[in-house]
Design a protein around this motif. Structure first.
Motif, short mmCIF file in Angstrom:
data_model
loop_
_atom_site.label_atom_id
_atom_site.label_comp_id
_atom_site.label_asym_id
_atom_site.label_seq_id
_atom_site.Cartn_x
_atom_site.Cartn_y
_atom_site.Cartn_z
N GLY A 111 0.79 -1.22 0.00
CA GLY A 111 0.00 0.00 0.00
C GLY A 111 0.82 1.27 0.00
O GLY A 111 0.29 2.36 0.22
N TYR A 112 2.13 1.14 -0.28
CA TYR A 112 3.00 2.32 -0.27
C TYR A 112 2.51 3.39 -1.24
O TYR A 112 2.53 4.58 -0.93
N PHE A 113 2.07 2.96 -2.42
CA PHE A 113 1.68 3.93 -3.45
C PHE A 113 0.27 4.47 -3.25
O PHE A 113 -0.19 5.30 -4.03
N SER A 114 -0.41 4.01 -2.18
CA SER A 114 -1.77 4.50 -1.91
C SER A 114 -1.81 5.51 -0.78
O SER A 114 -2.88 6.02 -0.44
N GLN A 115 -0.67 5.80 -0.17
CA GLN A 115 -0.64 6.69 0.99
C GLN A 115 -0.91 8.13 0.57
O GLN A 115 -0.59 8.54 -0.56
N PRO A 116 -1.49 8.94 1.46
CA PRO A 116 -1.70 10.36 1.14
C PRO A 116 -0.38 11.10 1.03
O PRO A 116 0.61 10.74 1.67
N GLY A 117 -0.37 12.15 0.21
CA GLY A 117 0.85 12.93 0.02
C GLY A 117 1.96 12.15 -0.64
O GLY A 117 3.14 12.34 -0.31
N LEU A 118 1.58 11.26 -1.57
CA LEU A 118 2.56 10.37 -2.19
C LEU A 118 3.69 11.11 -2.91
O LEU A 118 4.86 10.72 -2.75
#
Length: 709
Positions: free
Chosen positions: A97-104
């Motif tokens: 889920g790294y690429f789904s975090q806010p402020g990517l």
């Protein structure tokens, strides 16, 4: 004698890689958390700064010599590895889920520049940023000042890492580090951590090579004890925010590298590739071992038993990394075009060892690389000599010395010839040692106001460059220049090539005069530094001289004598290093009476076949060898040169060698089958000496190094 710098470093790389795996697996947690802390949170912290220091060992000398031009390939290679590694671990980041975090976008920028795009990949942005910082520092500052800046950065990193409790108790510092941690997660990065170790490795690379003796081993053990004590104190008093940086860590790395680089072991490049692959692949192997263990119901054995878990990860990582070590790197075959020089690296290494074996304890061989290493190729020969253990070199001009430094050559480089004030920037920038020949010359250099290392040339009878041996006042005056640091004294023998009674008397008189001058200066309490009298013939005809620190070897280093009639008293097994070859471009058939070449200088007296060979006097092959005075070898047989040698070509009479075809290789110096043409014989036929013949070989002849194994 020869000491290898790289063998010990290469052998510790796998150890460092396995320590990194231990940090990420905790192999002793099932047995004792405290012992695991000693291993993984303290001692294993040696691994990454060791890798930084080894990178600096190779990078920093190049940066000091060539600046940004050396940094760019380092950055290119590092970015390529970083990018490939990030792609390898991208699926895992996607799954987590790294690429789904806010402020990517901002998080990606922070991680790419500081934290790493996967948790162990922080090494790549760290070494790349650290390399840029070190490049800036060593190009703008003296090495000691650059080291002080790196040390300050490291201390700032310490206060955000193992000693964060002190920082947290001081509000201004706490606010400062809280602002920093908005940009990155840890001070374990390229801004604070990497520069000091990169510079430390580079500094050690520039020091003289010493054997791994008990002092370094004792220093390493003592520093490791300090590291353990410091780590336990950090834990006991809960000082750390993270525990990657320790105050005693640079001391440990210093003694570790000093000890490793002095081990007399051959280099093992395959261990470098294997260790790097283990570092890159082991997190993937951790996930694979855990996944397989869960799928097979072996979690208790391969996950909960941390030692077996570690061993399984090591086994799998080593197995996947094996191809990187076992598959040899294919080196592109050098192009042999119209004409070229072949250098036998094994012969040059052999000559270094043979000549070094003639020297007494405390005396070292100095490789004379002036005139493009007597035409052999200065950069190529310098690199081979460095690997063979030579640490001092001599050139004729400051420009020649600067060229060596820009190519990464380390050690002493002595400029034997006169240099004016305009050369001082080169002498300073590239850390060259300049010969001073007179009080006037010394004052000229001194007025530039820059500290220079110098050797004093003493004229003992050749009456070329130098201050007279019996002019004590002028010799002492050379020491009065405040910006010149005298590091040595030397002279040159005028008649050491033969052992005739008159030449022996002349040589012995020069030697006595030199020692008289040395005694005069040392008696006045003046430093004399390294002493050197002999060049190649001085060594071969008179043997080693006690009290000298250097012997300047030129022509003998390349396995040659100046003339074939020379018969020195000491005849070591020296091997010629250079072969000169060219290509047959065309075959001409002439009838009796036909002419060929300029001025019709060749006239066929019979049905004749001439081979056009693509080398001429612009390449340095003497025109004096025209009209049958010189020969070439084709198919192992001699062929006389026909007519006049041209600027770019020559003709050879191959009537007696019927199988010669376009594309064949002609040998002008060297062996072809059982036949040999020597440089000494070619020089004699041209009416000169070997030194002149070879030093005229031009730059458009590529130098191709062979026999590297």
């Amino acid at each position: 004698m020869k000491q290898c710098r790289l063998g010990g470093l290469d052998r510790f790389r796998p150890v460092a890689a396995l320590l990194v795996v231990a940090i990420h697996t905790g192999p002793l947690l099932s047995w004792s958390r405290d012992v695991n802390y000693l291993l993984c949170d303290i001692l294993a912290r040696l691994a990454v700064p060791f890798f930084f220091a080894v990178s600096g060992y190779f990078l920093v000398p190049e940066l000091r010599a060539r600046g940004v031009s050396a940094l760019l390939p380092f950055l290119k290679k590092g970015l390529l590895l970083y990018g490939l590694s990030a792609l390898l671990y991208a699926p895992i980041n996607l799954y987590s889920g790294y690429f789904s975090q806010p402020g990517l976008p901002l998080e990606l920028l922070r991680d790419a520049c500081f934290n790493g795009l996967f948790y162990h990949l922080w090494y790549f942005p760290a070494v790349l940023l650290g390399g840029c910082i070190v490049c800036l520092l060593v190009r703008r500052l003296r090495l000691a000042t650059a080291a002080a800046v790196c040390a300050v950065l490291y201390v700032l990193g310490l206060l955000g890492d193992s000693y964060y409790a002190f920082t947290n108790a001081i509000p201004p510092l706490k606010a400062f580090y809280e602002a920093l941690f908005q940009c990155f997660d840890y001070t374990r990065n390229g801004l604070f951590f990497a520069p000091l170790f990169l510079l430390l490795g580079g500094w050690l690379a520039g020091r003289g090579n010493r054997r791994a003796d008990g002092r370094y081993a004792a220093g390493l053990l003592l520093s490791l004890g300090l590291l353990l004590a410091e780590g336990l104190l950090v834990k006991q008093f809960h000082l750390a925010r993270f525990d990657a940086l320790y105050l005693s860590l640079p001391l440990c790395i210093f003694f570790l590298l000093c000890w490793l680089r002095g081990l007399d072991l051959p280099a093992r490049p395959q261990l470098r590739r294997w260790s790097a692959a283990v570092y890159l692949l082991h997190p993937l192997c951790i996930l694979l071992v855990r996944g397989v263990a869960k799928a097979l119901g072996l979690s208790a054995l391969l996950i909960e038993n941390r030692l077996l878990h570690y061993l399984a990860v090591v086994f799998l990582s080593g197995l996947l990394a094996a191809p990187f070590a076992l598959v040899p790197r294919k080196r592109p075959e050098p192009e042999r075009g119209r004409a070229w020089i072949e250098l036998d690296a094994a012969a040059l290494r052999h000559n270094v060892n043979v000549l070094s074996g003639l020297l007494p304890e405390g005396c070292a061989l100095t490789a004379v690389l002036k005139a493009n290493a007597y035409g052999h190729g200065d950069l190529e020969c310098a690199r081979i000599c460095q690997k063979a253990g030579i640490r001092s070199f001599a050139v004729a001009t400051a420009a020649e010395g600067a060229r060596l430094r820009r190519a990464g050559v380390r050690g002493d480089i002595l400029v034997l010839g006169w240099s004016g004030a305009g050369a001082v920037p080169l002498l300073r920038r590239y850390r060259l040692t300049q010969t001073v020949v007179s009080p006037e010359h010394a004052r000229l250099l001194d007025r530039c106001g820059k500290r220079l290392r110098v050797h004093i040339k003493i004229d003992t009878g050749m009456h070329r460059l130098g201050t007279g041996w019996d002019d004590a006042a002028s010799l002492r005056e050379l020491y009065a220049c405040s910006h010149l640091q005298v590091k040595g004294l030397f002279t040159h023998l005028a008649a050491s090539e033969t052992c005739s009674p008159s030449d022996q008397a002349c040589t012995q008189a020069q030697i006595r005069r030199f020692w008289h001058a040395v005694e005069t200066l040392s008696g006045a309490g003046l430093p004399i530094g390294a002493l050197h009298i002999q060049s190649s013939y001085g060594l071969l005809n008179y043997g080693p001289l006690e009290g000298c620190g250097w012997v300047r070897t030129g022509i003998a280093l390349y396995g040659l004598l100046s003339a074939p009639q020379d018969h020195p008293r000491i005849c070591p097994d020296l091997r010629p290093v250079l072969a000169l070859r060219a290509r047959v471009a065309q075959i001409h058939t002439l009838e009796p009476g036909e002419h060929a070449g300029y001025d019709g200088a060749f006239t066929a007296s019979r049905p004749t076949r001439l081979a056009l060979i693509t080398i001429g006097y612009a390449d340095g092959w003497p025109r004096a060898l025209s009209c049958g005075r010189g020969r070439v070898l084709l198919h192992g047989q001699p062929a006389p040169i026909a007519g006049l040698i041209c600027m770019d070509q020559l003709l050879a009479d191959v009537t007696e060698i019927p199988d010669v075809r376009p594309g064949d290789t002609a040998t002008l110096i060297g062996r072809d089958g059982d036949a040999v043409l020597t440089a000494e014989a070619a020089a004699e036929a041209a009416g000169t000496i070997t030194n002149e013949l070879l030093s005229r070989l031009g730059p458009r002849l590529p130098r191709i190094v062979g026999s590297e194994a």
